[in-house]
Scaffold this active site. Structure first.
Site, PDB file in Angstrom:
ATOM      1  CE1 TYR A 146      -3.149  -2.864   0.067  1.00 26.40           C
ATOM      2  CE2 TYR A 146      -4.428  -1.460   1.503  1.00 26.40           C
ATOM      3  CZ  TYR A 146      -4.328  -2.576   0.714  1.00 26.40           C
ATOM      4  OH  TYR A 146      -5.401  -3.396   0.555  1.00 26.40           O
TER       5      TYR A 146
ATOM      6  CE  LYS B  71       1.782 -18.162   0.818  1.00 26.07           C
ATOM      7  NZ  LYS B  71       0.849 -19.293   0.938  1.00 26.07           N
TER       8      LYS B  71
ATOM      9  CG  ASP C  50      -2.110 -19.803   2.407  1.00 24.34           C
ATOM     10  OD1 ASP C  50      -1.470 -19.479   3.410  1.00 24.34           O
ATOM     11  OD2 ASP C  50      -1.647 -20.539   1.519  1.00 24.34           O
TER      12      ASP C  50
ATOM     13  CG  ASP D 167      -7.753  -3.526   3.125  1.00 20.56           C
ATOM     14  OD1 ASP D 167      -8.827  -3.382   3.722  1.00 20.56           O
ATOM     15  OD2 ASP D 167      -7.507  -2.969   2.032  1.00 20.56           O
TER      16      ASP D 167
END
Ligand code: NAI
Length: 331
Positions: free
Chosen positions: A122, A169, A202, A226
């Site tokens: 972002y 991740k 995930d 988000d």
């Protein structure tokens, strides 16, 4: 107390009216200074933010903001991202809990998402390498990662929370998410009284939809934070029930998680609960606990009663009718 009110785009104008009516009913004495911002204001004036907005937010240190629209894939940069970067509101706090009367799959959701608010993808560092290749940079720093981890642990400690889970991740993004996780683990050592663990993004999504009670406080880099905020909003009845606070050292900008909802804008169909819950957070943070409690109870009572609820949760009332019912409870 003085606070900036930014109604924003779409349903923002309708739900901002709800805030002012509820604020009056609670007799908060808050002096609202209202400013325009967003895509609609841009179309009219050629400016994204009304003159004086930034200076006044800086001066007051408190703002309540409605949603502002951002064009997809083109046009100006998100106002939210700009405000977060301008005021260094590095932590985005998003509590999510079950509300009696809102029919959902689970009746025991009680989570807090702490989203890093200033960097990651972002940051907006994107460019075209050539006509057919776009490149975006995922920027993660140790400083911001440690700061957000510390915020999450401090929040947990102050609010009687038991566990903080880092979302990442790092198995794939070994440097960026690897650094975020390493920073989290360093900070966790200072909080032996709070349990800590980590989860891959995930797997987290799957676990959240199958058993959200496994989690307590989740701390995540910007993009994952988000996305999981909206997922968690879905667990408690949708975006109409998800408030947030963008917190910096000198400035806090409270807002609903949802957007400008162009599909229902101007139709008196918006559920103002999320922005009213954000207002509740604002009252609580500024020594008006009793008023925050009254607002919480009024919202819960009106929703549980089910007579004046909005369409998004199967009701028939509009924004105005729902707000009037809440105001009535506050008398
Ligand atoms: P959205 O959150 O505006 O709408 C998604 C769906 O949820 C729509 O069907 C909408 O009608 C419904 N919804 C949202 N809030 C609701 C409420 N309070 N009551 C009842 N139903 C509600 O997301 P979308 O459509 O992706 O975004 C629309 C615009 O909002 C975009 O320009 C986006 O950039 C902007 N946006 C702004 C945010 C902010 O200012 N904080 C946050 C998210 C999106």
């Amino acid at each position: 107390m003085k606070a900036v009110l930014i109604p924003g785009d779409g349903i923002g104008k309708e739900i901002a009216v709800s805030v002012k009516e509820v604020s009056d009913a609670l007799d908060t004495g808050i002096e609202w200074k209202e400013f325009s911002a967003g895509a609609e204001y841009y179309d009219k004036s050629g400016k994204l933010l009304e003159d004086g907005l930034l200076d006044t937010v800086k001066e007051y240190g408190i703002a309540l903001k409605g949603p502002t629209a951002t064009p997809v894939g083109k046009g100006f940069r998100s106002i939210n991202v700009q405000l977060r970067q301008t005021f260094h509101t590095y932590a985005n706090l998003r509590p999510v809990h079950t509300i009696a009367g809102v029919k959902t799959r689970y009746d025991n959701v009680d989570l807090v998402i702490v989203r890093e608010n200033t960097e990651d993808l972002y940051k907006g560092i994107e460019y075209m390498l050539d006509e057919d290749t776009a490149n975006g940079i995922k920027l993660i720093t140790r400083k911001a990662s440690e700061r957000i981890a510390r915020f999450a642990f401090e929040y947990a400690r102050k609010n009687g929370r038991k566990k903080v889970t880092a979302v990442h991740k790092a198995n794939i993004m070994k440097y960026t998410d690897g650094l975020f996780l390493e920073a989290f683990r360093t900070v966790a050592k200072d909080y032996p009284d709070i349990e800590n663990d980590s989860v891959i993004i995930d797997a987290l999504c799957m676990k959240l939809v199958t058993d959200p009670s496994q989690f307590d406080v989740l701390v995540a880099p910007n993009l994952y934070g988000d996305i999981i905020s909206d997922l968690c909003a879905g667990l408690v009845g949708g975006l109409g029930f998800a408030p947030s606070a963008n917190i910096g050292d000198d400035t806090v900008i409270y807002e609903a998680v949802h957007g400008s909802a162009p599909d229902i804008a101007g139709k008196d169909q918006a559920n103002p609960t999320a922005i009213l819950m954000a207002f509740e957070m604002m009252l609580r943070d500024h020594g008006m606990e009793d008023k925050a409690d009254r607002l919480k109870k009024a919202l819960e009572d009106v929703i549980a009663e089910g007579v004046h609820t909005t369409k998004d949760i199967g009701g028939h009332a509009g924004t105005k009718e729902f707000t009037a019912a809440v105001v009535e409870r506050l008398k």
